[in-house]
Design a protein around this motif. Structure first.
Motif, PDB file in Angstrom:
ATOM      1  N   LEU A 160       0.844  -1.187   0.000  1.00 41.84           N
ATOM      2  CA  LEU A 160       0.000   0.000   0.000  1.00 41.84           C
ATOM      3  C   LEU A 160       0.883   1.242   0.000  1.00 41.84           C
ATOM      4  CD1 LEU A 160      -3.137   0.279   0.165  1.00 41.84           C
ATOM      5  CD2 LEU A 160      -2.831   0.834   2.578  1.00 41.84           C
ATOM      6  N   ALA A 161       0.651   2.128  -0.992  1.00 41.32           N
ATOM      7  CA  ALA A 161       1.311   3.435  -1.048  1.00 41.32           C
ATOM      8  C   ALA A 161       0.216   4.480  -0.854  1.00 41.32           C
ATOM      9  CB  ALA A 161       2.030   3.629  -2.376  1.00 41.32           C
ATOM     10  N   ASN A 169       4.025   4.557  -8.344  1.00 44.07           N
ATOM     11  CA  ASN A 169       4.165   3.270  -9.021  1.00 44.07           C
ATOM     12  C   ASN A 169       4.677   2.244  -8.015  1.00 44.07           C
ATOM     13  OD1 ASN A 169       3.454   4.181 -11.673  1.00 44.07           O
ATOM     14  ND2 ASN A 169       5.483   5.116 -11.835  1.00 44.07           N
ATOM     15  N   ILE A 170       4.195   1.007  -8.135  1.00 38.28           N
ATOM     16  CA  ILE A 170       4.610  -0.066  -7.228  1.00 38.28           C
ATOM     17  C   ILE A 170       5.195  -1.211  -8.035  1.00 38.28           C
ATOM     18  CG2 ILE A 170       3.851  -1.745  -5.508  1.00 38.28           C
ATOM     19  CD1 ILE A 170       1.645   0.142  -4.692  1.00 38.28           C
ATOM     20  N   ASN A 171       6.404  -1.634  -7.649  1.00 43.85           N
ATOM     21  CA  ASN A 171       7.045  -2.787  -8.280  1.00 43.85           C
ATOM     22  C   ASN A 171       7.395  -3.825  -7.227  1.00 43.85           C
ATOM     23  OD1 ASN A 171       7.046  -2.046 -11.001  1.00 43.85           O
ATOM     24  ND2 ASN A 171       8.886  -0.808 -10.768  1.00 43.85           N
ATOM     25  N   TRP A 172       7.241  -5.082  -7.614  1.00 44.38           N
ATOM     26  CA  TRP A 172       7.605  -6.203  -6.738  1.00 44.38           C
ATOM     27  C   TRP A 172       8.918  -6.792  -7.230  1.00 44.38           C
ATOM     28  CZ3 TRP A 172       4.894  -7.272  -2.413  1.00 44.38           C
ATOM     29  CH2 TRP A 172       3.574  -6.798  -2.319  1.00 44.38           C
ATOM     30  N   SER A 196      -2.138  -7.446  -9.460  1.00 47.77           N
ATOM     31  CA  SER A 196      -3.296  -6.606  -9.764  1.00 47.77           C
ATOM     32  C   SER A 196      -3.239  -5.357  -8.889  1.00 47.77           C
ATOM     33  CB  SER A 196      -4.607  -7.368  -9.534  1.00 47.77           C
ATOM     34  OG  SER A 196      -4.699  -7.824  -8.197  1.00 47.77           O
ATOM     35  N   GLU A 197      -3.755  -4.232  -9.421  1.00 47.88           N
ATOM     36  CA  GLU A 197      -3.650  -2.956  -8.724  1.00 47.88           C
ATOM     37  C   GLU A 197      -4.988  -2.221  -8.709  1.00 47.88           C
ATOM     38  OE1 GLU A 197       1.010  -1.759  -9.622  1.00 47.88           O
ATOM     39  OE2 GLU A 197      -0.566  -0.956 -10.916  1.00 47.88           O
ATOM     40  N   SER A 198      -5.146  -1.371  -7.719  1.00 48.53           N
ATOM     41  CA  SER A 198      -6.316  -0.503  -7.646  1.00 48.53           C
ATOM     42  C   SER A 198      -5.893   0.817  -7.009  1.00 48.53           C
ATOM     43  CB  SER A 198      -7.442  -1.148  -6.837  1.00 48.53           C
ATOM     44  OG  SER A 198      -7.035  -1.389  -5.498  1.00 48.53           O
ATOM     45  N   SER A 211      -1.379  -2.711  -4.385  1.00 47.49           N
ATOM     46  CA  SER A 211      -0.926  -3.733  -5.337  1.00 47.49           C
ATOM     47  C   SER A 211      -0.989  -5.100  -4.662  1.00 47.49           C
ATOM     48  CB  SER A 211       0.506  -3.440  -5.803  1.00 47.49           C
ATOM     49  OG  SER A 211       0.947  -4.433  -6.720  1.00 47.49           O
ATOM     50  N   LEU A 212      -1.596  -6.061  -5.344  1.00 47.50           N
ATOM     51  CA  LEU A 212      -1.725  -7.425  -4.822  1.00 47.50           C
ATOM     52  C   LEU A 212      -0.835  -8.354  -5.635  1.00 47.50           C
ATOM     53  CD1 LEU A 212      -3.101  -9.650  -3.102  1.00 47.50           C
ATOM     54  CD2 LEU A 212      -4.893  -9.727  -4.850  1.00 47.50           C
TER      55      LEU A 212
END
Length: 355
Positions: A160-161, A169-172, A196-198, A211-212
């Motif tokens: 969670l950001a 932006n979220i990266n794993w 998946s993102e929301s 981001s999941l």
């Protein structure tokens, strides 16, 4: 002939006409605004508004939506001040304040008014306020050496950001460091990985992204670190990077393999049934053999008289002085913290007689 004096009333009318000509009112110009594109939260900005001309001089005021925030500070109340530009007089108002996230996309309106206008003149601008998102929050299974993730099982992690603008932006990533890691966001051949993102818009116009990560760990992931990396642009053109991480421990039930599907031995001889623990994470802590009696596998007690082996260092089972009743199916098993793995069956065939 001596001329007669003009009528005094006529003189008053003439003087009034000339005075009206020289003091007639004029319209002020439309407000001209200085440009403010984007700024970071906490920065100090100045909004400038100028109106040229006008008789009488106009008032120049700043509004935040409908709220008056700067009425001007000059003695005549027209604005912050006046200056001449050639033969034209300019009235201006500079509104200086510290930007907060509540200013994002709000309309700041400069209004110019004068008794010579039938309606006030207005022009607005919006400020894009860059707000750093909070440190990422990583949630999911928190494995330890004794509660590791199972190979082949699906696990979900969320990152969670919160409360940033523009949206982060979220990266794993998975590896021993952020720089030396596998980008799970791109997908990896042969791996089961889904992201998946929301995004949610908050009341203060900031954005929260979730981001999941759904993934199936493999044995090679053991001892690595799962990273959630957020990146966000700033108004100055730089990038803000923040990271959250979780250590990954993976466990796998032992994979046990017998060496042969059957063995043949004569009564009274010795036979060795081969077994190999091919994979176990963590290493197997126990190895044992079972044999089929009346349709049920029963564990064999290692007595070091007739039955030998069946240890983590020697998984084979050695049977000495074989008897006819030893003829049956055998199975090798290994245990670790993940569980117990069983081999397939091997058949022992005993020939000869006991007399």
């Amino acid at each position: 002939m001596q001329g007669s004096l003009p009528d005094p009333m006529l003189l008053i009318i003439i003087v009034s006409l000339f005075r009206g000509i020289y003091s007639q009112s004029s319209l002020p110009g439309n407000p001209i605004l200085g440009l403010v594109d984007s700024t970071n939260e906490g920065d100090t900005v100045t909004l400038t508004c100028t109106s040229y001309g006008g008789n009488p001089l106009p008032t120049v005021r700043w509004y935040k939506n409908t709220l008056l925030v700067d009425a001007g500070s000059s003695p005549n109340g027209n604005g912050d001040g006046v200056y001449t530009f050639g033969s034209t007089t300019a009235t201006y108002n500079n509104y200086t304040f510290q930007v907060s996230r509540s200013d994002n996309s709000v309309s700041y309106i400069c209004k110019v008014n004068s008794s010579s206008l039938s309606s006030e003149l207005a022009r607005s601008l919006n400020i894009e306020v860059y707000v750093p998102a909070g440190s990422p929050v990583l949630a999911g299974p928190v494995p330890a050496a004794t509660t590791a993730l199972d190979v082949g099982r699906t696990y979900n992690y969320t990152c969670l950001a919160s409360n940033g603008y523009p949206v982060a932006n979220i990266n794993w990533k998975l590896g021993t460091s952020v720089e030396n890691s596998l980008d799970l966001q791109q997908g990896v051949s042969g791996r089961t990985i889904r992201v998946s993102e929301s995004t949610v818009t908050n009341a203060d116009s900031t954005l929260t992204k979730s981001s999941l990560l759904s993934w199936v760990p493999i044995a090679d992931d053991n001892g690595k670190i799962l990273f959630c990396v957020t990146t966000q642009n700033s108004a100055s053109g730089g990038t803000i990077t923040k990271t959250a991480s979780s250590a990954i421990f993976v466990q796998q039930i032992p994979i046990v393999q017998i060496m042969n599907s059957s063995y043949t031995v004569e009564v009274g001889q010795t036979v060795r049934l081969g077994c190999e623990v091919q994979t176990a994470l963590p290493p197997a802590t126990n190895v044992y053999w079972s044999r089929l009696i009346n349709g049920v596998y029963n564990r064999i007690a290692i007595d070091n008289v007739r039955f030998f082996g069946s240890t983590t260092s020697n998984a084979n089972l050695t049977i000495t002085n074989v008897v006819l009743s030893d003829a049956t199916s055998y199975q090798c098993s290994a245990t670790n913290t993940a569980g117990t793995g069983n081999s397939g069956a091997t058949t022992l065939i005993v020939t000869g007689s006991e007399y």
